[in-house]
Design an enzyme around this catalytic site. Structure first.
Site, short mmCIF file in Angstrom:
data_model
loop_
_atom_site.label_atom_id
_atom_site.label_comp_id
_atom_site.label_asym_id
_atom_site.label_seq_id
_atom_site.Cartn_x
_atom_site.Cartn_y
_atom_site.Cartn_z
N GLU A 140 -32.58 37.29 -11.87
CA GLU A 140 -31.36 37.99 -12.07
C GLU A 140 -30.37 37.57 -10.91
O GLU A 140 -29.22 37.61 -11.07
CB GLU A 140 -31.70 39.40 -12.10
CG GLU A 140 -32.31 40.01 -13.39
CD GLU A 140 -32.25 41.41 -13.58
OE1 GLU A 140 -31.66 42.31 -12.62
OE2 GLU A 140 -33.18 42.03 -14.46
N SER A 188 -49.37 33.23 -18.79
CA SER A 188 -50.57 33.39 -19.24
C SER A 188 -50.74 33.43 -20.59
O SER A 188 -49.86 33.48 -21.43
CB SER A 188 -51.25 34.77 -18.72
OG SER A 188 -50.86 35.05 -17.53
N ASP A 227 -38.68 43.80 -18.13
CA ASP A 227 -37.46 43.95 -17.14
C ASP A 227 -37.74 45.42 -16.55
O ASP A 227 -36.99 46.36 -17.26
CB ASP A 227 -36.34 43.55 -17.89
CG ASP A 227 -35.08 43.78 -16.67
OD1 ASP A 227 -35.37 44.03 -15.65
OD2 ASP A 227 -33.94 43.41 -16.85
N VAL A 248 -36.71 46.07 -13.23
CA VAL A 248 -35.90 46.14 -12.16
C VAL A 248 -34.42 45.55 -12.31
O VAL A 248 -34.17 44.95 -13.35
CB VAL A 248 -36.53 44.98 -10.85
CG1 VAL A 248 -36.65 43.70 -11.53
CG2 VAL A 248 -35.67 45.04 -9.66
N ASP A 249 -33.61 46.55 -11.68
CA ASP A 249 -32.25 46.12 -12.10
C ASP A 249 -31.34 46.16 -10.82
O ASP A 249 -31.68 46.85 -9.74
CB ASP A 249 -31.57 47.57 -12.86
CG ASP A 249 -31.87 47.30 -14.26
OD1 ASP A 249 -32.59 46.23 -14.76
OD2 ASP A 249 -31.50 48.29 -15.22
#
Length: 737
Positions: free
Chosen positions: A156, A214, A287, A289-290
């Site tokens: 990001e 993975s 997601d 985390v911002d």
């Protein structure tokens, strides 16, 4: 089997090593067994555990070395407050979970006391403190954020950097559609950016268990030659730094067993099986985390404030004293509010727009994730296992299950924010508008799951798992080349065997190359390049001469089309496409766009002519092999970069790396001026639930000591594709799987 002498062991357990050095533990009950697992972790991987805890709690520069990169990572983790909830989260655990963690920690502490000070502990002057339940949770936080969420955050941030650098607004919007449709580019260009982590500090993070990609799949009995369900799993991490990330163990207690890959510092089995159930995990790339944009000002009396609509409120200021071995301590001021923490000190950049960071793992209840890892050990079948892990708050994973009765399933997990204002979370949004704030978390009942699919198999490989019309859990979408190849091969196997599963784990065919060669060929000039790529089988075997030829063409095409100064810029484009396994978001977006007929990127110059011009810069006569360009060295994670490490042989000879980022055997190497980084299968595990054994190999061994024969004992097997057997029930030594 070689019996182990367990010095200072305080419980009635027995342990021995098989020919590969894998410890086999026998205990009367689970609490004794989990104590024994902690004891084994301590005697074989004590340094790894203690150093990891120091990194997570932001004290590595004081505990290990006063180096600039450790000081920088201390600042990074202390600013984010990675370890602040450890004690309170440990206290909030259920009595059953806490009892298991206390038994594990007792085993760790007794094992460390019995071993004494290892060479790295002695050399660094490290002061050992007891392992506690909060230590287990802290290592879990380190895996969840430092190993996983940080990659989302870095990508990001990369997107913000491209906007800041003046990359084409129209071009970026098309490249990342629809994520940037409503983004205020002008606002983001005004944000006062904190310095990126240095390469050295980033390499400390890369050294953590980081699931860059993975594979995991399961097959139902109707597609199995044996009539039993089968499971295969291979998590992909950096593999060239020894000791290996994972620690294999076979644990028997009462009439039960569990065996597979454990994480030193935690009583969890990441890829494993019991007598009833087998599981593997992949990174969901969720997601969690911002970034937010905060409007900041400083009052006349020196207090920093943030805006909410037209009102101003004071930041909460947290003071962190960071000690440095051999140097003066430093004071870090972290500016926080309910939406997150500023990514830098506003005193250094002044009033205006600043970025803040929010991560779901910093919310109360995150520590309960360890209960899911423990509870799944007693699940009787796939359905029960799926119900348990669905509640695992972190990290975001896709679990694949197979059970003794023939059922298979996939269950995703993680704590995902409900984002306000209809935003996806990929780019920063104004925090001064309360409508943009997180509105709680999505219920786990809507997380993607699959149970007993009619096609008879289920597979996952970091593909797009967002439900149609549902929340966007994943914002950095990969093209799914590995998943497509795995599905393609499984569809062809009507009576799959374990040998088929092993072969698929070592598959080196790239569907990215297949897709793009078909796209490129009509535009290539007649000659050797076109002839050689026309006859290529798309294998990234180390002996292939066409693989490096394709890679050269691919990079030249990307630079030709996207590297002009009105676009991304050639220097940035070379940087990005040389790090395909590390900046996958950008490269994946480009791959999708290349298949479009019309685009603003080839509005002025025809796409075909740009591919043609890029091909002219490729040396079609080159006879180099993939091994000549995709290679690595094993090194010791404690001493490899130091003169004493080179003197005493801590660094290996050069090895070829099979595969690349788009093959099931993901063999990606990043060469920098200072070191090599790799993403590759860190553990191979296949099992048939009609039996009580599993076939495995790994690029390493049980011991963290360079002078132990068990330090890298499995490396030859990993390269050759040979598997060893782990038996759930005691059996005599047997030939390779």
């Amino acid at each position: 089997m070689k019996p182990l002498r367990l010095k200072n062991c305080q419980r009635d357990i027995q342990a021995s090593r098989d020919a590969a050095g894998v410890p086999h533990l026998q205990a009367a009950n689970w609490l004794d067994a989990v104590y024994g697992l902690g004891f084994l972790h301590a005697i074989d991987r004590g340094t790894q555990m203690l150093f990891s805890r120091s990194v997570a709690q932001g004290t590595a520069a004081a505990d290990i070395s006063g180096s600039s990169e450790l000081l920088e990572t201390d600042h990074f983790f202390r600013r984010l407050g990675l370890g602040r909830l450890g004690e309170s989260e440990a206290e909030a655990l259920s009595e059953n979970t806490r009892e298991q963690l206390q038994a594990y920690c007792q085993g760790v502490n007794d094992g460390i006391a019995g071993v004494g000070r290892t060479l790295p502990i002695w050399a660094t002057g490290f002061q050992i403190t007891p392992w506690q339940p909060s230590s287990v949770l802290l290592v879990g936080q380190l895996l969840s954020f430092g190993g996983l969420a940080v990659s989302q955050m870095q990508n990001e941030r990369l997107l913000i950097d491209l906007i800041h650098a003046g990359a084409s607004e129209e071009g970026l919007k098309e490249l990342f559609t629809p994520h940037l449709d409503d983004v205020d580019f002008e606002l983001l260009r005004q944000v006062k950016m904190a310095s990126q982590l240095s390469d050295d500090a980033l390499e400390v993070l890369i050294d953590l268990p980081r699931l860059a990609g993975s594979n995991a799949w399961a097959v139902r009995p109707q597609r199995s030659a044996s009539g039993g369900a089968m499971l295969a799993s291979d998590p992909h991490l950096e593999i060239n730094r020894l000791p290996a990330i994972w620690y294999e163990a076979v644990v028997r207690y009462g009439d039960r067993y569990v065996m597979g890959a454990t994480l030193p510092g935690c009583p969890l089995f990441a890829v494993a099986r019991t007598e009833r159930l087998a599981w593997g995990v992949t990174y969901m790339k969720g997601d969690t985390v911002d970034f937010f944009v905060e409007d900041c000002r400083r009052t006349d009396d020196g207090v920093w404030q943030y805006r909410r609509e037209q009102e101003w409120e004071d930041f909460t200021v947290r003071e962190e004293i960071i000690q440095r071995k051999g140097g003066a301590s430093e004071t870090l001021l972290a500016y926080e509010n309910p939406q997150g923490v500023l990514d830098s000190n506003p005193d250094e950049r002044g009033p205006g727009y600043h970025l803040s960071i929010a991560w779901t793992g910093n919310n109360a209840g995150s520590g309960a994730a360890i209960a899911s890892w423990l509870d799944v050990l007693s699940a009787e079948d796939a359905a029960a296992g799926m119900e348990i892990v669905r509640e695992c708050t972190q990290p975001t994973l896709c679990w694949v299950f197979a059970d003794r009765e023939g059922h298979i399933g996939l269950q995703s997990c993680g704590r995902f924010p409900i984002r306000g204002g209809g935003h996806t979370g990929l780019t920063p949004i104004p925090a001064w508008d309360p409508a943009n704030h997180w509105q709680g978390f999505h219920p786990t009942s809507i997380l993607p799951r699959i149970y007993d699919p009619p096609e008879g198999f289920v597979a996952t490989a970091n593909e797009n798992i967002n439900p149609p019309g549902g929340p966007m859990f994943c914002t950095q979408i990969l093209p799914g080349y590995r998943k497509r190849r795995i599905d393609e091969r499984l569809q062809q196997l009507d009576h799959a065997t374990l040998n088929d599963m092993q072969s698929l784990q070592y598959d080196l065919i790239s569907l990215q190359a297949s897709d793009l060669v078909a796209l490129f060929l009509p535009h290539l000039p007649e000659g050797k390049l076109k002839e050689r790529l026309s006859g290529w089988n798309f294998s990234f075997h180390p002996t292939s001469q066409e693989a490096p030829l394709f890679q050269s063409l691919y990079r030249n095409v990307l630079v030709e089309i996207f590297g002009h100064e009105e676009g991304i810029g050639w220097r940035r484009m070379v940087y990005l496409c040389s790090r395909a396994g590390f900046s996958g978001m950008v490269v994946a977006a480009i791959d999708r766009l290349l298949h479009q007929e019309k685009s603003c990127w080839w509005r002025v110059r025809d796409k075909g002519s740009m591919i043609h011009d890029a091909a002219l810069r490729v040396d079609a006569d080159a006879k180099i092999t993939w091994a000549d360009v995709n290679y690595f060295h094993f090194t010791d994670r404690y001493f490899g970069s130091h003169q004493v490490g080179r003197l005493f042989g801590f660094n290996s000879r050069q090895y070829p790396m099979p595969g690349h980022h788009a093959t099931p055997f993901q063999g990606h190497v990043l060469q920098t001026a200072k070191r090599e980084s790799t993403f590759a299968p860190s553990y191979h595990f296949v099992t048939d639930l009609s039996t009580d054994w599993a076939a495995t190999n790994m690029p390493g061994g049980p011991s963290e000591s360079r002078f132990s024969r068990y330090y890298n004992i499995d490396v030859p097997r990993w390269f050759s594709g040979e598997y060893k057997k782990l038996h759930g029930q005691p059996e005599p030594d047997s030939p390779p799987a």
